[in-house]
Design a protein around this motif. Structure first.
Motif, PDB file in Angstrom:
ATOM      1  N   GLU A  86      42.332  35.813  38.252  1.00 42.78           N
ATOM      2  CA  GLU A  86      41.059  36.247  38.812  1.00 42.78           C
ATOM      3  C   GLU A  86      41.248  37.558  39.578  1.00 42.78           C
ATOM      4  O   GLU A  86      40.438  38.481  39.463  1.00 42.78           O
ATOM      5  CB  GLU A  86      40.498  35.175  39.743  1.00 42.78           C
ATOM      6  N   ALA A  87      42.320  37.640  40.344  1.00 44.77           N
ATOM      7  CA  ALA A  87      42.596  38.868  41.086  1.00 44.77           C
ATOM      8  C   ALA A  87      42.750  40.039  40.121  1.00 44.77           C
ATOM      9  O   ALA A  87      42.251  41.145  40.370  1.00 44.77           O
ATOM     10  CB  ALA A  87      43.859  38.698  41.928  1.00 44.77           C
ATOM     11  N   LEU A  88      43.426  39.767  39.022  1.00 46.09           N
ATOM     12  CA  LEU A  88      43.633  40.823  38.038  1.00 46.09           C
ATOM     13  C   LEU A  88      42.304  41.301  37.457  1.00 46.09           C
ATOM     14  O   LEU A  88      42.102  42.509  37.256  1.00 46.09           O
ATOM     15  CB  LEU A  88      44.548  40.292  36.922  1.00 46.09           C
ATOM     16  N   ARG A  89      41.396  40.366  37.202  1.00 44.35           N
ATOM     17  CA  ARG A  89      40.084  40.762  36.670  1.00 44.35           C
ATOM     18  C   ARG A  89      39.346  41.678  37.652  1.00 44.35           C
ATOM     19  O   ARG A  89      38.764  42.700  37.253  1.00 44.35           O
ATOM     20  CB  ARG A  89      39.234  39.515  36.388  1.00 44.35           C
ATOM     21  N   VAL A  90      39.381  41.314  38.922  1.00 48.65           N
ATOM     22  CA  VAL A  90      38.695  42.121  39.933  1.00 48.65           C
ATOM     23  C   VAL A  90      39.316  43.523  39.996  1.00 48.65           C
ATOM     24  O   VAL A  90      38.611  44.538  40.018  1.00 48.65           O
ATOM     25  CB  VAL A  90      38.762  41.438  41.320  1.00 48.65           C
ATOM     26  N   LEU A  91      40.634  43.558  40.000  1.00 47.23           N
ATOM     27  CA  LEU A  91      41.319  44.851  40.075  1.00 47.23           C
ATOM     28  C   LEU A  91      40.989  45.707  38.859  1.00 47.23           C
ATOM     29  O   LEU A  91      40.672  46.908  38.990  1.00 47.23           O
ATOM     30  CB  LEU A  91      42.833  44.619  40.173  1.00 47.23           C
ATOM     31  N   ASP A  92      41.052  45.118  37.677  1.00 51.86           N
ATOM     32  CA  ASP A  92      40.765  45.887  36.461  1.00 51.86           C
ATOM     33  C   ASP A  92      39.324  46.374  36.445  1.00 51.86           C
ATOM     34  O   ASP A  92      39.037  47.493  35.995  1.00 51.86           O
ATOM     35  CB  ASP A  92      41.057  45.029  35.215  1.00 51.86           C
ATOM     36  N   TYR A  93      38.429  45.525  36.945  1.00 52.67           N
ATOM     37  CA  TYR A  93      37.017  45.920  37.017  1.00 52.67           C
ATOM     38  C   TYR A  93      36.862  47.179  37.852  1.00 52.67           C
ATOM     39  O   TYR A  93      36.171  48.124  37.466  1.00 52.67           O
ATOM     40  CB  TYR A  93      36.206  44.769  37.609  1.00 52.67           C
ATOM     41  N   HIS A  94      37.533  47.183  38.988  1.00 48.05           N
ATOM     42  CA  HIS A  94      37.425  48.355  39.866  1.00 48.05           C
ATOM     43  C   HIS A  94      38.014  49.598  39.202  1.00 48.05           C
ATOM     44  O   HIS A  94      37.454  50.693  39.277  1.00 48.05           O
ATOM     45  CB  HIS A  94      38.132  48.092  41.198  1.00 48.05           C
ATOM     46  N   LEU A  95      39.155  49.421  38.540  1.00 46.77           N
ATOM     47  CA  LEU A  95      39.789  50.582  37.885  1.00 46.77           C
ATOM     48  C   LEU A  95      38.927  51.082  36.728  1.00 46.77           C
ATOM     49  O   LEU A  95      38.854  52.297  36.486  1.00 46.77           O
ATOM     50  CB  LEU A  95      41.194  50.212  37.408  1.00 46.77           C
ATOM     51  N   ASP A  96      38.289  50.150  36.012  1.00 48.20           N
ATOM     52  CA  ASP A  96      37.387  50.571  34.935  1.00 48.20           C
ATOM     53  C   ASP A  96      36.276  51.449  35.503  1.00 48.20           C
ATOM     54  O   ASP A  96      35.934  52.495  34.938  1.00 48.20           O
ATOM     55  CB  ASP A  96      36.793  49.350  34.228  1.00 48.20           C
ATOM     56  N   ASN A  97      35.695  51.010  36.610  1.00 48.31           N
ATOM     57  CA  ASN A  97      34.634  51.793  37.242  1.00 48.31           C
ATOM     58  C   ASN A  97      35.148  53.151  37.707  1.00 48.31           C
ATOM     59  O   ASN A  97      34.489  54.178  37.556  1.00 48.31           O
ATOM     60  CB  ASN A  97      34.047  51.041  38.440  1.00 48.31           C
ATOM     61  N   LEU A  98      36.340  53.121  38.310  1.00 50.09           N
ATOM     62  CA  LEU A  98      36.898  54.353  38.879  1.00 50.09           C
ATOM     63  C   LEU A  98      37.218  55.374  37.789  1.00 50.09           C
ATOM     64  O   LEU A  98      36.893  56.557  37.910  1.00 50.09           O
ATOM     65  CB  LEU A  98      38.173  54.024  39.666  1.00 50.09           C
ATOM     66  N   LEU A  99      37.818  54.887  36.702  1.00 50.60           N
ATOM     67  CA  LEU A  99      38.294  55.819  35.679  1.00 50.60           C
ATOM     68  C   LEU A  99      37.210  56.138  34.642  1.00 50.60           C
ATOM     69  O   LEU A  99      37.269  57.182  33.982  1.00 50.60           O
ATOM     70  CB  LEU A  99      39.528  55.244  34.978  1.00 50.60           C
ATOM     71  N   GLY A 100      36.268  55.193  34.491  1.00 48.56           N
ATOM     72  CA  GLY A 100      35.256  55.424  33.465  1.00 48.56           C
ATOM     73  C   GLY A 100      34.249  56.403  34.007  1.00 48.56           C
ATOM     74  O   GLY A 100      33.331  56.838  33.489  1.00 48.56           O
TER      75      GLY A 100
END
Lengths: 197, 197
Positions: B183-197
DNA sequence: CCTCATGGTCAACGATCTTCGGCATGCGTC
DNA sequence: GACGCATGCCGAAGATCGTTGACCATGAGG
């Protein structure tokens, strides 16, 4: 029948003493004798109100966490409910300990984190309000988007989750003195600008 | 002249005993006698290697933090350096304790947080690598944008700051068992997707 | 064989938390 | 008004802990 005293007032006084000692000497430095001296009572009285040292410390910490939550909720209630964005920012800012009393309570709350790894009961005290808080925050985010005329995007619950994680992490930094409240506030506002913009 | 023993090996064995006891009984539950039993040595030997209980615990915690950092750096070095985005994600994922040994070390690191509020020396141990780490991370973010053909925007240093705050906060949640690594990984990836996208 | 620095042990001491029996106070009752 | 007794509080004994200091064991150098 017998003497009647205000138990709540007594326990609060003892908790205050524990708070002072914890901030000065750490949780391990809290001693029944020192608490008695600090509170201006006999050691026997301390033992009368708490069966064990563990109980004393636990209750004091519990009161600190509750007092901090009460302060946060109070500052939220004092905020203009007309603007979702203002409300959102104020909710998260409340974790940054921008006044001395909040800083004290936040430091005490941080002091339990270590204890929580081997004491599940303490971990429960720290639980971030549970899912309702995330739902509420996600609602604020959606409303703020609407206010700005921006379309909803992404997953609001995860956005809310990230906001609270960031706010609490910044709060810990402030509590440990590794970051000034102003700097923490800038980082938090920067993130919200990105999120809402 | 006299007997020659491997001090480092002895201290490591004692630190391991402290780790086990800390995870089981908490930092306050670490006793010289229990450490001696757990390590299979005499209490006198423990005292021979550490002048005081405080020294023992401090060194054990210090070793845990260093061991965790070493693991993180190792996992970073094992990552393909060609892709900045992959490198960035891997750096931050390293804080999520996705294997048992990392989880153990992370929990031990979290255990010091409480101590740090009244012990500035401990607060230093937890300092997140300082400014160089933020510079490095900001560089990774900029490079990741370039890889994706996206223009740079905002303040890279604050973006990096937010990333690390989020990752450490998620790491604490995982260490306390309040969130699964996935779950932590999903949250982190979500944030990085937003940041990089 | 003697020296002595290093590695390790042990017993005693003070501080601490806990337990338990006892004292004091004052409300309810007669 | 006097008694009963639950409540509030105290203090000494017991157990455990960290610290101190003196002590023993070993084995490489003279």
């Amino acid at each position: 029948m017998p003497k009647i005293v205000d138990h709540e007032e007594r326990r609060h006084r003892l908790a205050e003493a524990v708070w002072t000692l914890t901030l000065r000497d750490g949780l391990e430095g809290v001693t029944l004798r020192k608490v008695a001296v600090e509170a201006g009572v006999s050691m026997g009285q301390v033992q009368h109100y708490y069966a064990t040292r563990e109980d004393l410390v636990r209750d004091a910490i519990d009161r600190a966490v509750r007092a901090l939550n009460a302060r946060i909720e109070a500052s939220i209630r004092a905020t203009d409910p007309a603007s979702a964005e203002t409300m959102l920012r104020e909710c998260l800012r409340a974790m940054l300990a921008r006044d001395p009393e909040s800083l004290r309570l936040l430091q005490l709350s941080v002091a339990v984190v270590g204890r929580a790894i081997s004491d599940p009961a303490m971990a429960g005290v720290l639980a971030p309000g549970g899912g309702e808080l995330l739902d509420f925050t996600a609602g604020l985010i959606a409303a703020a988007w609407q206010e700005r005329g921006a379309p909803a995007r992404g997953n609001g619950l995860i956005d809310a989750d990230i906001c609270w994680n960031l706010a609490t992490s910044l709060g810990v930094d402030v509590a440990l003195g590794q970051r000034s409240p102003d700097e923490a506030l800038r980082v938090l506002d920067y993130h919200l600008d990105n999120l809402l913009g």
